[in-house]
Enzyme design. Structure first.
Site, PDB file in Angstrom:
ATOM      1  N   ASP A 132       0.863  -1.182   0.000  1.00  0.00           N
ATOM      2  CA  ASP A 132       0.000   0.000   0.000  1.00  0.00           C
ATOM      3  C   ASP A 132       0.898   1.230   0.000  1.00  0.00           C
ATOM      4  O   ASP A 132       1.636   1.474   0.954  1.00  0.00           O
ATOM      5  CB  ASP A 132      -0.910  -0.018   1.237  1.00  0.00           C
ATOM      6  CG  ASP A 132      -1.946   1.101   1.206  1.00  0.00           C
ATOM      7  OD1 ASP A 132      -2.416   1.455   0.106  1.00  0.00           O
ATOM      8  OD2 ASP A 132      -2.283   1.627   2.288  1.00  0.00           O
ATOM      9  N   GLU A 158       5.058   4.754   3.724  1.00  0.00           N
ATOM     10  CA  GLU A 158       4.511   6.057   4.094  1.00  0.00           C
ATOM     11  C   GLU A 158       5.665   7.018   4.363  1.00  0.00           C
ATOM     12  O   GLU A 158       6.628   6.655   5.030  1.00  0.00           O
ATOM     13  CB  GLU A 158       3.605   5.882   5.329  1.00  0.00           C
ATOM     14  CG  GLU A 158       3.126   7.143   5.989  1.00  0.00           C
ATOM     15  CD  GLU A 158       2.458   8.142   5.050  1.00  0.00           C
ATOM     16  OE1 GLU A 158       1.509   7.798   4.337  1.00  0.00           O
ATOM     17  OE2 GLU A 158       2.921   9.306   5.030  1.00  0.00           O
ATOM     18  N   ASN A 185      10.058   6.923   1.086  1.00  0.00           N
ATOM     19  CA  ASN A 185       9.546   7.611  -0.090  1.00  0.00           C
ATOM     20  C   ASN A 185       9.337   6.539  -1.155  1.00  0.00           C
ATOM     21  O   ASN A 185      10.293   5.982  -1.692  1.00  0.00           O
ATOM     22  CB  ASN A 185      10.571   8.652  -0.552  1.00  0.00           C
ATOM     23  CG  ASN A 185      10.112   9.382  -1.804  1.00  0.00           C
ATOM     24  OD1 ASN A 185       9.071   9.053  -2.381  1.00  0.00           O
ATOM     25  ND2 ASN A 185      10.893  10.374  -2.213  1.00  0.00           N
ATOM     26  N   ASP A 210      -1.737  12.057  -2.359  1.00  0.00           N
ATOM     27  CA  ASP A 210      -1.762  13.517  -2.256  1.00  0.00           C
ATOM     28  C   ASP A 210      -1.896  14.120  -3.650  1.00  0.00           C
ATOM     29  O   ASP A 210      -1.157  13.746  -4.566  1.00  0.00           O
ATOM     30  CB  ASP A 210      -0.466  14.023  -1.602  1.00  0.00           C
ATOM     31  CG  ASP A 210      -0.408  13.671  -0.116  1.00  0.00           C
ATOM     32  OD1 ASP A 210      -1.473  13.432   0.484  1.00  0.00           O
ATOM     33  OD2 ASP A 210       0.712  13.632   0.426  1.00  0.00           O
ATOM     34  N   LYS A 214      -1.132  22.158  -7.749  1.00  0.00           N
ATOM     35  CA  LYS A 214      -0.495  23.119  -8.667  1.00  0.00           C
ATOM     36  C   LYS A 214       0.296  22.370  -9.725  1.00  0.00           C
ATOM     37  O   LYS A 214       1.023  21.413  -9.399  1.00  0.00           O
ATOM     38  CB  LYS A 214       0.452  24.030  -7.887  1.00  0.00           C
ATOM     39  CG  LYS A 214      -0.262  24.975  -6.960  1.00  0.00           C
ATOM     40  CD  LYS A 214       0.730  25.843  -6.220  1.00  0.00           C
ATOM     41  CE  LYS A 214       0.007  26.677  -5.182  1.00  0.00           C
ATOM     42  NZ  LYS A 214       0.880  27.142  -4.115  1.00  0.00           N
ATOM     43  N   ASP A 246     -10.469  10.872  -5.086  1.00  0.00           N
ATOM     44  CA  ASP A 246     -11.698  11.660  -5.154  1.00  0.00           C
ATOM     45  C   ASP A 246     -11.459  12.930  -5.964  1.00  0.00           C
ATOM     46  O   ASP A 246     -12.352  13.757  -6.093  1.00  0.00           O
ATOM     47  CB  ASP A 246     -12.200  12.007  -3.745  1.00  0.00           C
ATOM     48  CG  ASP A 246     -11.149  12.692  -2.892  1.00  0.00           C
ATOM     49  OD1 ASP A 246     -10.057  12.123  -2.726  1.00  0.00           O
ATOM     50  OD2 ASP A 246     -11.412  13.808  -2.395  1.00  0.00           O
TER      51      ASP A 246
HETATM   52  C1  LIG Z   1      -4.122  11.661   1.237  1.00  0.00           C
HETATM   53  S1  LIG Z   1      -3.190  10.508   2.130  1.00  0.00           S
HETATM   54  C2  LIG Z   1      -4.101   9.011   1.820  1.00  0.00           C
HETATM   55  C3  LIG Z   1      -3.803   7.963   2.831  1.00  0.00           C
HETATM   56  C4  LIG Z   1      -4.568   6.661   2.605  1.00  0.00           C
HETATM   57  N1  LIG Z   1      -4.074   5.965   1.429  1.00  0.00           N
HETATM   58  C5  LIG Z   1      -6.035   6.918   2.521  1.00  0.00           C
HETATM   59  O1  LIG Z   1      -6.604   6.759   1.424  1.00  0.00           O
HETATM   60  O2  LIG Z   1      -6.621   7.290   3.555  1.00  0.00           O
HETATM   61  C6  LIG Z   1      -1.735  10.243   1.102  1.00  0.00           C
HETATM   62  C7  LIG Z   1      -0.613   9.636   1.889  1.00  0.00           C
HETATM   63  O3  LIG Z   1       0.480   9.374   1.027  1.00  0.00           O
HETATM   64  C8  LIG Z   1       1.684   9.739   1.697  1.00  0.00           C
HETATM   65  N2  LIG Z   1       2.701   9.983   0.664  1.00  0.00           N
HETATM   66  C9  LIG Z   1       2.773  11.037  -0.173  1.00  0.00           C
HETATM   67  N3  LIG Z   1       3.836  10.922  -0.996  1.00  0.00           N
HETATM   68  C10 LIG Z   1       4.445   9.758  -0.662  1.00  0.00           C
HETATM   69  C11 LIG Z   1       5.606   9.085  -1.131  1.00  0.00           C
HETATM   70  N4  LIG Z   1       6.348   9.594  -2.128  1.00  0.00           N
HETATM   71  N5  LIG Z   1       5.951   7.912  -0.556  1.00  0.00           N
HETATM   72  C12 LIG Z   1       5.211   7.395   0.450  1.00  0.00           C
HETATM   73  N6  LIG Z   1       4.103   7.986   0.942  1.00  0.00           N
HETATM   74  C13 LIG Z   1       3.721   9.150   0.394  1.00  0.00           C
HETATM   75  C14 LIG Z   1       1.293  10.952   2.484  1.00  0.00           C
HETATM   76  O4  LIG Z   1       2.162  11.233   3.545  1.00  0.00           O
HETATM   77  C15 LIG Z   1      -0.104  10.569   2.948  1.00  0.00           C
HETATM   78  O5  LIG Z   1      -0.098   9.909   4.189  1.00  0.00           O
END
Ligand SMILES: C[S@@+](CC[C@H](N)C(=O)[O-])C[C@H]1O[C@@H](n2cnc3c(N)ncnc32)[C@H](O)[C@@H]1O
Length: 317
Positions: A132, A158, A185, A210, A214, A246
């Site tokens: 995930d 994460e 990452n 995320d 922009k 979404d």
């Molecule tokens: C909007 S949240 C969604 C979390 C979960 N998947 C959900 O649907 O509730 C996006 C998550 O991805 C993580 N994230 C963003 N860029 C990432 C990356 N390059 N590697 C790992 N995690 C990342 C963020 O820190 C955040 O916790």
């Protein structure tokens, strides 16, 4: 309703037409579906992540009352994990304050993680793996690991360290030996991690990543060509990629990148007509049996979730 079954090699999708009772008869995993339905009737809510008033209504949609109720809704949806019991044991890990976003392109996130000794993190590292990407609070993956324990390992990646620490704390408190969270990452660490995992990679989920609205920030999005390439290469035949958002523009961005690999992937509705799509090709139902936290938020706010599920049919050339 579609629910991905927790089968050994691949993901069994079962279509629950008509009553939940008849669906339950055809798949052990659909036992969770009626619960899900009940949960959906409980319109209370949570999350530590959304903040008011940011770009395009992604987080601005929440009314004050929804915001106040949001923690409760997630607690209700994930009630069977009983995670609240552990807040007392680790007061700093309950409702933690975290940064809303990090920049994955910053130099501090440029180094791939150290590869774990897989047999130290999973009881049986030969099992099929689900990864995930952007696992957030971790509740979603923990719920899957707890409810489908015996046949698969779950790896959450994460980029926000505090979330990972708390997720991993919960895993240990729950005594789960089939799930592991890593502060990583995903853009730079997915490939080295999955290329060393001893078992087959069967599912990659990228759920509500995320959006980085922009245009000049689109390069911060997690779904980039290199990640798509790595997923295409490393997934086993029959393995699947599940993406959702979404935010329609972001969903299209992910979709376009995976659609471009149609020499490797097929969209599931062309393979299995149990997967229902709308006329635009978006999968209508969450097949996992549980919603992610972002998904809960979005639906509470009246948003729609745009989903695509691809299955690897051929090896990359
Ligand atoms: C909007 S949240 C969604 C979390 C979960 N998947 C959900 O649907 O509730 C996006 C998550 O991805 C993580 N994230 C963003 N860029 C990432 C990356 N390059 N590697 C790992 N995690 C990342 C963020 O820190 C955040 O916790």
């Amino acid at each position: 309703m579609l629910v991905f079954g927790c089968t050994g090699g691949g993901w069994c999708a079962t279509h629950a037409l008509g009553s939940a009772a008849s669906a339950m008869a055809s798949s052990p995993f659909l036992r969770i579906a009626p619960t899900l339905h009940l949960r959906r009737c409980c319109r209370k809510f949570w999350c530590e992540e959304p903040k008011e008033g940011t770009t395009n209504g992604w987080t601005r949609r929440r009314s004050t009352s929804a915001a106040q109720r949001s923690p409760d809704v997630v607690e209700v949806e994930y009630a069977d994990l009983n995670l609240k019991n552990f807040y007392g044991a680790a007061p700093n890990l309950g409702h933690i304050r975290i940064r809303q976003h990090v920049n994955p392109l910053s130099s501090s996130f440029a180094t791939p993680v150290e590869i774990p000794v897989w047999k130290e993190v999973f009881r049986d590292p030969s099992l099929p793996l689900m990864v995930d990407i952007g696992s957030g609070s971790g509740r979603f993956l923990i719920w899957l690991a707890k409810n489908c324990p015996e046949r698969r390992n779950y790896l959450g990646l994460e980029i926000r360290q505090k979330l990972v620490e708390r997720s991993q704390f919960w895993v240990e408190e729950l005594g789960l030996a089939n799930i592991h969270f890593m502060f990583a990452n995903a853009t730079v660490s997915f490939e080295p991690l999955v290329s060393t995992y001893p078992g087959p990679l069967m599912l990659v989920s990228i759920l509500c990543p995320d959006p980085h609205f922009k245009k000049r920030h689109h390069k911060r999005r997690v779904v980039q060509a290199s990640l798509v390439d790595s997923i295409s290469k490393r997934l086993s035949i029959g393995g699947q990629v599940f993406v959702q958002s979404d935010v329609l523009e972001l969903a299209f961005d992910m979709r376009n990148q995976f659609d471009a690999c149609l020499d490797v992937f097929e969209h599931v509705d062309t393979i299995d007509n149990n997967f229902l799509c709308d006329t635009q090709g978006w999968v209508l139902h969450n097949p996992m049996g549980i919603r992610t936290e972002r998904e809960i938020h979005a639906e509470l706010e009246g948003a729609r979730i745009y989903r695509r599920i691809y299955q690897k049919q051929k090896h990359c050339i």
